[in-house]
Design a protein around this motif. Structure first.
Motif, PDB file in Angstrom:
ATOM      1  N   LEU A  91     -38.926   0.711  59.928  1.00 48.87           N
ATOM      2  CA  LEU A  91     -40.148   0.539  60.712  1.00 48.87           C
ATOM      3  C   LEU A  91     -40.096  -0.850  61.344  1.00 48.87           C
ATOM      4  CD1 LEU A  91     -42.775   1.912  58.154  1.00 48.87           C
ATOM      5  CD2 LEU A  91     -41.819   3.121  60.119  1.00 48.87           C
ATOM      6  N   GLY A  92     -39.632  -0.930  62.555  1.00 54.05           N
ATOM      7  CA  GLY A  92     -39.509  -2.227  63.177  1.00 54.05           C
ATOM      8  C   GLY A  92     -38.343  -3.011  62.608  1.00 54.05           C
ATOM      9  N   ASP A  93     -38.415  -4.349  62.741  1.00 56.22           N
ATOM     10  CA  ASP A  93     -37.288  -5.195  62.380  1.00 56.22           C
ATOM     11  C   ASP A  93     -37.204  -5.468  60.883  1.00 56.22           C
ATOM     12  OD1 ASP A  93     -35.054  -6.916  62.910  1.00 56.22           O
ATOM     13  OD2 ASP A  93     -36.403  -8.620  62.604  1.00 56.22           O
ATOM     14  N   ARG A  94     -38.351  -5.528  60.175  1.00 54.30           N
ATOM     15  CA  ARG A  94     -38.330  -5.975  58.780  1.00 54.30           C
ATOM     16  C   ARG A  94     -38.943  -4.993  57.789  1.00 54.30           C
ATOM     17  NH1 ARG A  94     -37.304 -11.414  57.570  1.00 54.30           N
ATOM     18  NH2 ARG A  94     -36.627 -12.612  59.394  1.00 54.30           N
ATOM     19  N   TRP A  95     -39.659  -4.005  58.247  1.00 52.11           N
ATOM     20  CA  TRP A  95     -40.319  -3.069  57.341  1.00 52.11           C
ATOM     21  C   TRP A  95     -39.543  -1.766  57.240  1.00 52.11           C
ATOM     22  CZ3 TRP A  95     -44.438  -3.681  54.141  1.00 52.11           C
ATOM     23  CH2 TRP A  95     -45.209  -4.827  54.309  1.00 52.11           C
ATOM     24  N   SER A  96     -39.691  -1.093  56.097  1.00 48.58           N
ATOM     25  CA  SER A  96     -39.171   0.264  55.929  1.00 48.58           C
ATOM     26  C   SER A  96     -40.059   0.999  54.944  1.00 48.58           C
ATOM     27  CB  SER A  96     -37.719   0.243  55.428  1.00 48.58           C
ATOM     28  OG  SER A  96     -37.660  -0.319  54.126  1.00 48.58           O
ATOM     29  N   TRP A  97     -39.990   2.317  54.973  1.00 52.14           N
ATOM     30  CA  TRP A  97     -40.730   3.124  54.011  1.00 52.14           C
ATOM     31  C   TRP A  97     -39.790   4.180  53.440  1.00 52.14           C
ATOM     32  CZ3 TRP A  97     -41.867   8.403  54.017  1.00 52.14           C
ATOM     33  CH2 TRP A  97     -41.471   9.101  55.157  1.00 52.14           C
ATOM     34  N   GLY A  98     -40.118   4.689  52.261  1.00 53.55           N
ATOM     35  CA  GLY A  98     -39.254   5.671  51.624  1.00 53.55           C
ATOM     36  C   GLY A  98     -40.038   6.673  50.796  1.00 53.55           C
ATOM     37  N   LEU A  99     -39.383   7.793  50.513  1.00 54.55           N
ATOM     38  CA  LEU A  99     -39.971   8.849  49.707  1.00 54.55           C
ATOM     39  C   LEU A  99     -38.885   9.419  48.802  1.00 54.55           C
ATOM     40  CD1 LEU A  99     -42.701  10.413  49.379  1.00 54.55           C
ATOM     41  CD2 LEU A  99     -41.694  12.165  50.856  1.00 54.55           C
ATOM     42  N   ARG A 100     -39.164   9.462  47.501  1.00 56.57           N
ATOM     43  CA  ARG A 100     -38.221  10.024  46.529  1.00 56.57           C
ATOM     44  C   ARG A 100     -38.828  11.278  45.922  1.00 56.57           C
ATOM     45  NH1 ARG A 100     -37.717   8.971  40.965  1.00 56.57           N
ATOM     46  NH2 ARG A 100     -39.115   7.196  41.205  1.00 56.57           N
ATOM     47  N   VAL A 101     -38.107  12.400  46.011  1.00 53.13           N
ATOM     48  CA  VAL A 101     -38.591  13.689  45.530  1.00 53.13           C
ATOM     49  C   VAL A 101     -37.599  14.238  44.500  1.00 53.13           C
ATOM     50  CG1 VAL A 101     -39.302  16.014  46.162  1.00 53.13           C
ATOM     51  CG2 VAL A 101     -39.673  14.120  47.767  1.00 53.13           C
ATOM     52  N   PRO A 102     -37.968  14.313  43.209  1.00 55.61           N
ATOM     53  CA  PRO A 102     -37.056  14.842  42.190  1.00 55.61           C
ATOM     54  C   PRO A 102     -37.398  16.282  41.803  1.00 55.61           C
ATOM     55  CG  PRO A 102     -38.761  13.529  41.136  1.00 55.61           C
ATOM     56  CD  PRO A 102     -39.109  13.601  42.616  1.00 55.61           C
ATOM     57  N   VAL A 103     -36.366  17.055  41.554  1.00 54.66           N
ATOM     58  CA  VAL A 103     -36.502  18.382  40.961  1.00 54.66           C
ATOM     59  C   VAL A 103     -35.822  18.323  39.598  1.00 54.66           C
ATOM     60  CG1 VAL A 103     -35.980  20.828  41.164  1.00 54.66           C
ATOM     61  CG2 VAL A 103     -36.549  19.502  43.206  1.00 54.66           C
ATOM     62  N   VAL A 104     -36.561  18.691  38.535  1.00 57.15           N
ATOM     63  CA  VAL A 104     -36.120  18.413  37.168  1.00 57.15           C
ATOM     64  C   VAL A 104     -35.987  19.700  36.370  1.00 57.15           C
ATOM     65  CG1 VAL A 104     -36.635  17.096  35.065  1.00 57.15           C
ATOM     66  CG2 VAL A 104     -37.367  16.223  37.301  1.00 57.15           C
ATOM     67  N   SER A 105     -34.951  19.750  35.519  1.00 55.62           N
ATOM     68  CA  SER A 105     -34.811  20.790  34.508  1.00 55.62           C
ATOM     69  C   SER A 105     -34.619  20.092  33.163  1.00 55.62           C
ATOM     70  CB  SER A 105     -33.621  21.702  34.808  1.00 55.62           C
ATOM     71  OG  SER A 105     -33.449  22.659  33.778  1.00 55.62           O
ATOM     72  N   SER A 106     -35.571  20.295  32.248  1.00 59.13           N
ATOM     73  CA  SER A 106     -35.560  19.611  30.957  1.00 59.13           C
ATOM     74  C   SER A 106     -35.579  20.642  29.831  1.00 59.13           C
ATOM     75  CB  SER A 106     -36.780  18.685  30.842  1.00 59.13           C
ATOM     76  OG  SER A 106     -36.797  18.027  29.595  1.00 59.13           O
ATOM     77  N   ARG A 107     -34.671  20.481  28.878  1.00 65.99           N
ATOM     78  CA  ARG A 107     -34.563  21.451  27.793  1.00 65.99           C
ATOM     79  C   ARG A 107     -34.700  20.753  26.446  1.00 65.99           C
ATOM     80  NH1 ARG A 107     -29.113  24.689  27.551  1.00 65.99           N
ATOM     81  NH2 ARG A 107     -28.400  22.640  26.843  1.00 65.99           N
ATOM     82  N   GLN A 108     -35.466  21.351  25.567  1.00 60.38           N
ATOM     83  CA  GLN A 108     -35.664  20.829  24.210  1.00 60.38           C
ATOM     84  C   GLN A 108     -35.364  21.926  23.191  1.00 60.38           C
ATOM     85  OE1 GLN A 108     -38.986  18.064  22.680  1.00 60.38           O
ATOM     86  NE2 GLN A 108     -39.806  20.097  22.313  1.00 60.38           N
ATOM     87  N   SER A 109     -34.585  21.574  22.187  1.00 60.64           N
ATOM     88  CA  SER A 109     -34.265  22.485  21.093  1.00 60.64           C
ATOM     89  C   SER A 109     -34.662  21.798  19.795  1.00 60.64           C
ATOM     90  CB  SER A 109     -32.772  22.813  21.092  1.00 60.64           C
ATOM     91  OG  SER A 109     -32.438  23.618  19.982  1.00 60.64           O
ATOM     92  N   ALA A 110     -35.553  22.422  19.031  1.00 63.77           N
ATOM     93  CA  ALA A 110     -36.080  21.804  17.811  1.00 63.77           C
ATOM     94  C   ALA A 110     -35.900  22.735  16.619  1.00 63.77           C
ATOM     95  CB  ALA A 110     -37.556  21.457  17.986  1.00 63.77           C
ATOM     96  N   SER A 111     -35.498  22.151  15.502  1.00 62.81           N
ATOM     97  CA  SER A 111     -35.356  22.901  14.244  1.00 62.81           C
ATOM     98  C   SER A 111     -35.865  22.030  13.099  1.00 62.81           C
ATOM     99  CB  SER A 111     -33.887  23.291  14.013  1.00 62.81           C
ATOM    100  OG  SER A 111     -33.064  22.130  13.985  1.00 62.81           O
ATOM    101  N   LEU A 112     -37.166  21.728  13.132  1.00 62.96           N
ATOM    102  CA  LEU A 112     -37.766  20.798  12.178  1.00 62.96           C
ATOM    103  C   LEU A 112     -38.426  21.539  11.018  1.00 62.96           C
ATOM    104  CD1 LEU A 112     -39.472  18.272  14.633  1.00 62.96           C
ATOM    105  CD2 LEU A 112     -37.196  18.139  13.602  1.00 62.96           C
ATOM    106  N   GLU A 113     -38.366  20.910   9.861  1.00 61.46           N
ATOM    107  CA  GLU A 113     -39.057  21.413   8.675  1.00 61.46           C
ATOM    108  C   GLU A 113     -39.762  20.250   7.998  1.00 61.46           C
ATOM    109  OE1 GLU A 113     -36.484  23.494   6.067  1.00 61.46           O
ATOM    110  OE2 GLU A 113     -35.959  25.064   7.526  1.00 61.46           O
ATOM    111  N   VAL A 114     -40.977  20.481   7.522  1.00 59.39           N
ATOM    112  CA  VAL A 114     -41.794  19.437   6.900  1.00 59.39           C
ATOM    113  C   VAL A 114     -41.422  19.285   5.442  1.00 59.39           C
ATOM    114  CG1 VAL A 114     -44.140  18.674   6.411  1.00 59.39           C
ATOM    115  CG2 VAL A 114     -43.659  19.956   8.508  1.00 59.39           C
ATOM    116  N   GLU A 115     -41.165  18.034   5.031  1.00 58.01           N
ATOM    117  CA  GLU A 115     -40.876  17.732   3.634  1.00 58.01           C
ATOM    118  C   GLU A 115     -42.179  17.480   2.879  1.00 58.01           C
ATOM    119  OE1 GLU A 115     -37.853  17.917   2.371  1.00 58.01           O
ATOM    120  OE2 GLU A 115     -36.965  18.391   4.341  1.00 58.01           O
ATOM    121  N   SER A 116     -42.104  17.389   1.573  1.00 63.66           N
ATOM    122  CA  SER A 116     -43.296  17.171   0.745  1.00 63.66           C
ATOM    123  C   SER A 116     -43.807  15.745   0.900  1.00 63.66           C
ATOM    124  CB  SER A 116     -42.971  17.443  -0.727  1.00 63.66           C
ATOM    125  OG  SER A 116     -41.940  16.575  -1.172  1.00 63.66           O
ATOM    126  N   GLY A 117     -45.113  15.557   0.672  1.00 61.67           N
ATOM    127  CA  GLY A 117     -45.748  14.252   0.754  1.00 61.67           C
ATOM    128  C   GLY A 117     -47.228  14.395   0.507  1.00 61.67           C
TER     129      GLY A 117
END
Length: 329
Positions: A91-117
């Motif tokens: 934008l002119g001599d010293r300014w600029s603008w930008g746009l960042r667009v992400p597409v995400v794939s997130s995977r979670q695998s859980a195998s939790l067990e609660v201990e005594s307490g």
């Protein structure tokens, strides 16, 4: 199209809130465009840094009270792949603008067990176990808009700064807890950055110092019990030093980044400040170096980057591998 080398050389304007110093754009003439397409992969991880900087199972990071480590057996495994498109325009001599667009794939695998307490310990551990089910999320992440300006420029140094706004476009309505799996953070972020580049009398060599502050505004998120409460992740500060060296269209670089985020609040619960130090290395190839001798119709460059944590507190211990292409039109 860019017809002259001087249109691309000069100040580098950083645009990403968690960017390395070399992830920047050359100063663009008015109406010229810079495109960057990056494929980033986080290999499967199941560890985190605790409040003492020790590597512990990832589930220990989700427990809000001290002394509950070991209450959950099994493990949480997470991996993420994201494709980001970054568009920047002069934008002119010293300014600029930008746009960042992400597409995400997130995977979670859980195998939790609660201990005594005790009853209270078992209750919180059970909430963590129920909030970390195995699932895969895919979709739009948080979109970031940026503006930057050249502040000072000499033959061997450049100083520039700007601000950015991150929108809560990534799905986060099902997130539970401080370190929940989600496509976005769920609240708006506003930030500012300042970067100084110094090019000594060595052809192709550049030193980089960068500072950044991000105010993550308060929003709403579910706690481990599934209740929607106030979520305030707090202010994040980053400082980075890096260097790059370019010769015969090859580029190599390294970057050390230190991140500090203040205490986060989720309802009446709080966690300790997050500290993370990361090291990144970069190699790449393209025809950008040829701009020093001749105009090029389509300047472009391919880059391969590896990022690994070297120290942390209250942060996931994860690595990143990124392959990117950038071009100017």
């Amino acid at each position: 199209m860019i017809r002259h080398a001087g249109a691309l050389l000069g100040v580098l304007l950083g645009m990403l809130s968690s960017a390395n110093a070399w992830e920047a754009l050359d100063r663009l003439p008015e109406s010229a465009w810079r495109f960057q397409l990056e494929l980033q992969h986080t290999p499967t991880y199941s560890e985190a840094f605790n409040r003492y900087g020790e590597r512990v199972p990832l589930q220990d990071l989700l427990l809000l009270e001290e002394g509950l480590e070991g209450m959950l057996s099994g493990e949480i495994r997470r991996t993420e792949t994201r494709l980001e498109l970054q568009l920047d325009q002069g934008l002119g001599d010293r300014w600029s603008w930008g746009l960042r667009v992400p597409v995400v794939s997130s995977r979670q695998s859980a195998s939790l067990e609660v201990e005594s307490g005790t009853t209270a310990q078992v209750e919180q551990a059970t909430q963590v176990e129920q909030a970390t089910r195995s699932e895969t999320l895919s979709g739009l992440g948080d979109v970031t808009a940026s503006f930057a300006k050249v502040l000072n420029q000499t033959l061997k140094s450049n100083v520039f700064g700007g601000f950015q706004l991150t929108l809560p476009t990534g799905k986060a309505d099902s997130a539970r807890g401080m370190y929940a799996q989600a496509l976005g953070d769920g609240q708006m972020d506003v930030g500012a950055f300042l970067q100084s580049d110094w090019m000594p009398f060595v052809p192709g060599w550049r030193n980089i110092i960068r500072g950044e502050i991000t105010n993550q505004l308060a929003g709403r998120r579910k706690n481990l019990a599934g209740e929607e409460v106030l979520y305030a992740p707090g202010t994040r500060v980053q400082a980075a030093y890096g260097w790059t060296w370019e010769r015969r269209n090859w580029i190599a670089g390294a970057n050390l980044r230190h991140t500090l985020q203040q205490t986060a609040t989720l309802g009446v619960s709080q966690n300790n400040p997050m500290v993370l130090q990361e090291l990144s290395v970069l190699v790449g190839y393209g025809n950008l170096s040829d701009l020093e001798q001749n105009p090029i119709t389509h300047p472009e460059q391919f880059r391969l980057e590896w990022t690994t944590p070297i120290r942390g507190e209250n942060a996931p211990a994860r690595q990143h591998l990124a392959l990117s292409w950038l071009g100017f039109f």
